[in-house]
Scaffold this motif. Structure first.
Motif, short mmCIF file in Angstrom:
data_model
loop_
_atom_site.label_atom_id
_atom_site.label_comp_id
_atom_site.label_asym_id
_atom_site.label_seq_id
_atom_site.Cartn_x
_atom_site.Cartn_y
_atom_site.Cartn_z
N VAL A 1 0.85 -1.19 0.00
CA VAL A 1 0.00 0.00 0.00
C VAL A 1 0.89 1.24 0.00
O VAL A 1 1.83 1.34 0.78
N LYS A 2 0.57 2.19 -0.89
CA LYS A 2 1.28 3.46 -0.93
C LYS A 2 0.43 4.53 -0.25
O LYS A 2 -0.67 4.28 0.19
N GLY A 3 0.97 5.75 -0.25
CA GLY A 3 0.18 6.89 0.24
C GLY A 3 0.66 7.40 1.57
O GLY A 3 1.18 6.66 2.40
N GLY A 4 0.46 8.71 1.76
CA GLY A 4 0.79 9.33 3.03
C GLY A 4 -0.46 9.44 3.89
O GLY A 4 -1.35 8.59 3.84
N VAL B 1 -5.57 5.69 -1.10
CA VAL B 1 -4.90 4.47 -0.64
C VAL B 1 -4.68 3.55 -1.85
O VAL B 1 -5.53 2.74 -2.19
N PRO B 2 -3.52 3.67 -2.52
CA PRO B 2 -3.25 2.83 -3.69
C PRO B 2 -2.79 1.44 -3.26
O PRO B 2 -1.81 1.31 -2.52
N VAL B 3 -3.51 0.41 -3.70
CA VAL B 3 -3.12 -0.97 -3.44
C VAL B 3 -2.40 -1.46 -4.69
O VAL B 3 -3.01 -1.67 -5.74
N MET B 4 -1.09 -1.66 -4.59
CA MET B 4 -0.26 -1.93 -5.75
C MET B 4 -0.39 -3.39 -6.19
O MET B 4 -0.22 -4.31 -5.39
N ILE B 5 -0.69 -3.58 -7.49
CA ILE B 5 -0.84 -4.92 -8.07
C ILE B 5 0.26 -5.19 -9.08
O ILE B 5 0.84 -6.27 -9.11
#
Length: 387
Positions: free
Chosen positions: A309-312, A317-321
């Motif tokens: 998961v990325k983001g500050g 909330v980007p869930v990386m695939i």
């Protein structure tokens, strides 16, 4: 091959790459797909304002008083008391001397970047800036130099190399729409002061969200950029864009920004709704506190499952695939469980960085958050994405 055949051939390549898009049937908080209720987890309505009864009532009143449309540009027949009233509210909210409305945040960015920098100037633009900043740079007579994403060392090197230019402008998102990262505005402004540059910040995803009073990245870092750009269509829950800054800046844009001069003004009803939203944002911190609490719960839950998961500290909330087709498959499986969270694929993001871009909003209940996390856990295991 005729024109339609050429279009079809190009679309076939788009489909083969897993990048084909269609328009969904959605509302701001819920959608209906194949007669199944979908809970929206991709809306930019961060504070749940778009369906707030107070905004709707304000818009209805202005609609009855002033009509459905503005009838023209602000410089001809489209200027009303509501436009001036909202601009004063935005300037007060952003703690600037003045503000100017545009018909969208996209047009505000293009208007600023195509009119302020001149030939002989340079724009230093973050690698992951929004398309509207990129397009504004393309329309500018100034040169554009791209620096690595929130890499202050690279930015400083490129500022030093640009000292021969007449003027230097640093253009950055306040919050990056696909990653949820927050630009280090305090460091950027410190570099700008050292190298005599001007800072332009697109605060679209920070306005109403960051800072004690929701004033955005400027308040969050306690700094004052030269130009603040924003939108009324995200946390504010209405429609339109704005630029905030000095009186001289606003007077200049009113006379030189083509996307202001030649664009029909937003309707007074949109102004009334946005004005009411700013009053609500100023008067209450409850929505922001609830929002940030929900963000922490969602991020922690996904990370505990093993998702990247990325983001500050933002609602994005980007869930990386990674793989585009895998991201589409995950999104489709979530939709079948009533969770609407579309896959984000190239060209919106770089190759190999496809993701599910979740956005958390203040109107999501604890039960809906629990359903989201259970859905990700179950499907993630079925697709061998997590253990």
């Amino acid at each position: 091959m005729n024109l339609d055949g050429w279009f079809t051939s190009r679309l076939d390549r788009t489909k083969a790459a897993g990048l084909y898009r269609t328009l969904p049937r959605t509302m701001s908080s819920e959608a209906e797909a194949d007669d199944q209720k979908q809970v929206i987890w991709s809306s930019n309505d961060y504070l749940g304002m778009a369906n707030d009864k107070r905004l709707i009532a304000a818009a209805k009143t202005a609609l009855c008083q002033s009509g459905a449309g503005s009838t023209g540009s602000r410089l001809t027949t489209g200027n009303t008391d509501w436009h001036g009233k909202l601009e004063r509210k935005i300037a007060d909210f952003k703690r600037t001397e003045a503000a100017l409305l545009f018909s969208s945040g996209y047009l505000a960015n293009i208007g600023v970047l195509s009119s302020l920098p001149e030939k002989g100037d340079v724009i230093l633009s973050d690698q992951l800036n929004h398309a509207s900043i990129i397009d504004g740079c393309r329309l500018s007579k100034a040169d554009t130099v791209v620096y690595h994403h929130i890499d202050m060392r690279d930015l400083e090197e490129k500022l030093a190399a640009a000292q021969g230019c007449e003027r230097r402008f640093i253009a950055t998102d306040g919050v990056f729409s696909m990653d949820g990262a927050i630009a280090p505005l305090d460091e950027i402004i410190a570099l700008a002061e050292r190298y005599q540059a001007f800072v332009i910040v697109d605060d679209a995803h920070a306005t109403g969200v960051l800072g004690e009073a929701g004033r955005g990245t400027s308040e969050y870092f306690g700094v004052c950029p030269d130009v603040v750009i924003g939108t009324l269509s995200k946390a504010v829950g209405a429609e339109g864009g704005f630029v905030a800054g000095s009186k001289a800046l606003i007077d200049f844009l009113l006379n030189h920004a083509r996307t202001f001069i030649f664009q029909t003004a937003i309707p007074p009803a949109s102004c009334a709704a946005a004005y009411t939203a700013f009053e609500i944002i100023e008067d209450s911190q409850d929505k922001r506190r609830l929002l940030h609490s929900s963000v922490r719960t969602v991020k922690a839950g996904l990370e505990d499952m093993g998702f990247t998961v990325k983001g500050g500290r933002t609602p994005i909330v980007p869930v990386m695939i990674g793989d585009a087709q895998q991201a589409v498959l995950l999104a489709k499986s979530l939709e079948e469980k009533g969770i609407y969270a579309p896959a984000i694929r190239p060209p919106t993001v770089a190759d190999g960085e496809s993701r599910i871009r979740l956005t958390v909003t203040a109107d999501r209940s604890l039960r809906e958050i629990d359903d989201l996390l259970k859905g990700f856990h179950l499907i993630g295991r079925e697709l061998n994405m997590v253990k």
